[in-house]
Design a protein around this motif. Sequence first.
Motif, mmCIF file in Angstrom:
data_model
loop_
_atom_site.group_PDB
_atom_site.id
_atom_site.type_symbol
_atom_site.label_atom_id
_atom_site.label_comp_id
_atom_site.label_asym_id
_atom_site.label_seq_id
_atom_site.Cartn_x
_atom_site.Cartn_y
_atom_site.Cartn_z
ATOM 1 N N ASP A 39 0.824 -1.201 0.000
ATOM 2 C CA ASP A 39 0.000 0.000 0.000
ATOM 3 C C ASP A 39 0.869 1.267 0.000
ATOM 4 N N ASP A 40 0.240 2.395 -0.276
ATOM 5 C CA ASP A 40 0.936 3.699 -0.214
ATOM 6 C C ASP A 40 1.693 3.855 1.105
ATOM 7 N N GLY B 2 -4.281 2.122 -6.180
ATOM 8 C CA GLY B 2 -4.354 2.156 -4.723
ATOM 9 C C GLY B 2 -5.214 1.021 -4.219
ATOM 10 N N ILE B 3 -5.719 1.167 -3.010
ATOM 11 C CA ILE B 3 -6.394 0.037 -2.365
ATOM 12 C C ILE B 3 -7.644 -0.412 -3.122
ATOM 13 N N ASP B 4 -8.383 0.521 -3.731
ATOM 14 C CA ASP B 4 -9.604 0.123 -4.440
ATOM 15 C C ASP B 4 -9.287 -0.852 -5.577
ATOM 16 N N ILE C 170 -1.978 -7.385 3.049
ATOM 17 C CA ILE C 170 -1.665 -5.994 2.740
ATOM 18 C C ILE C 170 -0.497 -5.588 3.625
ATOM 19 N N SER D 171 0.773 -2.252 5.117
ATOM 20 C CA SER D 171 0.351 -0.852 5.253
ATOM 21 C C SER D 171 0.417 -0.421 6.700
ATOM 22 N N ASP E 36 -1.508 2.160 7.498
ATOM 23 C CA ASP E 36 -2.720 2.965 7.578
ATOM 24 C C ASP E 36 -3.874 2.164 8.180
ATOM 25 N N LYS F 221 -7.087 1.679 5.911
ATOM 26 C CA LYS F 221 -6.909 0.789 4.773
ATOM 27 C C LYS F 221 -6.717 -0.666 5.219
ATOM 28 N N ARG G 158 -10.190 -1.862 5.836
ATOM 29 C CA ARG G 158 -10.924 -2.092 4.585
ATOM 30 C C ARG G 158 -10.456 -3.381 3.924
ATOM 31 N N PHE G 159 -9.150 -3.598 3.886
ATOM 32 C CA PHE G 159 -8.603 -4.809 3.259
ATOM 33 C C PHE G 159 -9.144 -6.053 3.958
#
Lengths: 418, 418
Positions: A235-236, A326-328, A345, A347, A349, A352, A355-356
């Motif tokens: 991820d970012d 990105g994540i979407d 994932i 990350s 964050d 996120k 969400r993952f």
Amino acid sequence: MDIKQYVETVGQQARQASRAMARADTRAKNQALQQIAAGIRRHSTAILEANHGDMTAAEAAGLEAAMLDRLRLTEKSVAQMADGVEQIAALPDPIGEISELKFRPSGIQVGKMRVPLGVIGIIYEARPNVTADAAALCLKSGNAAILRGGSEAIGSNRIIAKLVQEGLVAAGLPAHAVQVIDTTDRAAVGHLITLRDYVDVIVPRGGKGLISRLLAESRVPMIQHLDGNCHVYLDDDADAAMAVNIVENAKTQRYGTCNTTESLLVARSRAADLLPPIAAMLGAKGVEIRGCAETLAIVANAVPASEEDYATEFLAPIISVKVVTGIDEAIEHINRYSSHHTETIVSGDYGKALRFLREVDSASVMVNASTRFADGFEYGLGAEIGISTDKIHARGPVGLEGLTSQKWIVLGTGQVRG
Amino acid sequence: MDIKQYVETVGQQARQASRAMARADTRAKNQALQQIAAGIRRHSTAILEANHGDMTAAEAAGLEAAMLDRLRLTEKSVAQMADGVEQIAALPDPIGEISELKFRPSGIQVGKMRVPLGVIGIIYEARPNVTADAAALCLKSGNAAILRGGSEAIGSNRIIAKLVQEGLVAAGLPAHAVQVIDTTDRAAVGHLITLRDYVDVIVPRGGKGLISRLLAESRVPMIQHLDGNCHVYLDDDADAAMAVNIVENAKTQRYGTCNTTESLLVARSRAADLLPPIAAMLGAKGVEIRGCAETLAIVANAVPASEEDYATEFLAPIISVKVVTGIDEAIEHINRYSSHHTETIVSGDYGKALRFLREVDSASVMVNASTRFADGFEYGLGAEIGISTDKIHARGPVGLEGLTSQKWIVLGTGQVRG
């Protein structure tokens, strides 16, 4: 006796034995398991001789090397077989556990009791150690088992099954609680998977080919395990060192396992900084990178990935790589191409990560951990009969609990319905 | 468009919608349910008109009275349909629940998260109220639903489905989350039950005939409900007044329900004292007794029971009666003849109560309570989509939780496997 009638007789005997197994107490089941382990140790020479006979026949028949490798038993692997049975004896007995017992306004108390499924059919290929392992798991969970190993392993399976039955009888349990289908006639499998009256669930252990074939024909519910096309998404907000470390472990620790990562997704904002060290690490280990156009622009020796590559479980030093917005896009890509086995994932964050976890539709979904952890032992199940990529009944690593069901129990003091 | 292609399109749309449903938050799902209930209330006249059209056609086609009865909607039943949807809105959302999150020696934390199954196919007969009820259960549990009602109810189902879709859209959810198969072509069912890529589970709601037929052909897992041949066993230590009271309620409260008792077993030591008052009570209610030889010797107007009678779900004022030696024979008889739905023991003996609970292999096993309690509402599930007589996935009354699965989640801080 014709083959259909033979398989049906095995099924009837299993059903009969399953009733005694469901009633068997923990002490008797553990005693049987300890006797089985002792029998395997005592007769290891005979097991190795039988296995040697299977190996000789298999070599003469020209079986491929990987298959021979799976068929081969050694002193060490026989000892491990016995250890495995003892480890299952040491696990807590899942049967009889009562949970969620609550009073209802009517005055009855309603809860659940854990019970065996009944009769479990295991269909597997070359590995004879599955015979002991699967028998032990079924026995501990109060089920009867019908084992159908590969024809190339029939000598090894026959002697292991005999030792299992001796252990059962020594503990006062029915010998028919574990039966090996003692024929190499391939029609036996076809009959076994349609024996609805006598078999409650089929657990196939083997390659994708075997399982797809069974799935198409089975009339009995299956705990299915298809392929493991697992993903890592960077991820970012991924920590760079953690990203490299997790990709290394997830892809390169072992190439042939179902929880090995086959596809890497990288957020566009981090592609330029994360892909070079990852490509260097993978290159040093001889892993081929098949990438999207953006990956190719960053990684010099990558080759173009086809649409098919993103859907492939390579089971080899090959990885597909895709740069995503990105994540979407990552979640969308995974839910489309994954085999719903395991994804992770990387990350820092919070949002996120959540969400993952929530939106990825796979049996195991991870944050900041290697996909290689998707395993019954790593999850604390003690042992596993397989990993389910299905959603019905059991999902992911299946341990003793996956071989059980829960019935409802009602404790009353004379209540009737108003 | 041909029928196969049509059903496949419905399946694809459902799969697509199921992804949005899995992500939908509790507020959106409850808002949709409230809108649906309001829509049903607001358009009750139109629903009744559509139902009147179905009734007229069904009468002209000569449908039998019981079928017409199930097809008929009234102002009251439409209001109840709306109430039912609101009750489902009020239930806790099962989706996203995280449980058993435990640290492992590797440092990862492993647990389970409850998720929807995906796409649920419901196949049912005349009752149009199932359309609203099943749609609401699937919606609340984050699933997409494909509803296939009886051809005789298509007008009623069509308008109810339209109101459901309007409610979904008003809450920002996809209309395709609930679709009615809008054709009376019988081939549609055949296609639906083989749509493995788009349908995760089939829930049939209807008679034994419908379910056996589906079971034989389905390639998709089914939450099956076959017959309810339920038993009461009156043990040596039964309280006499309680015994009569429970048999009365279990047999005579309603004759047509699946949790009604169809067979009575009595310990030999109590036959002479318990059978006369029970026979008198049943006789006064016009229940025919079909008994074993010992029963016939005690109960004057009983008729002989055949082997077949002990395996029959009468759904009528008929009961089979057998005198048994005691709990061993009772358990053996039940496990042999029962449909594994619901059984109860009447006994004051601690050990025999525990043995009955443990050894009877049925979805619901009770002590000192009427079999009539086997029901989602009585068990506190809030609502039920059906009662499963299977062991895989869901057993007994199936509520929202039975329409879900659990995936594994792993929370790490950079761990890799050693």
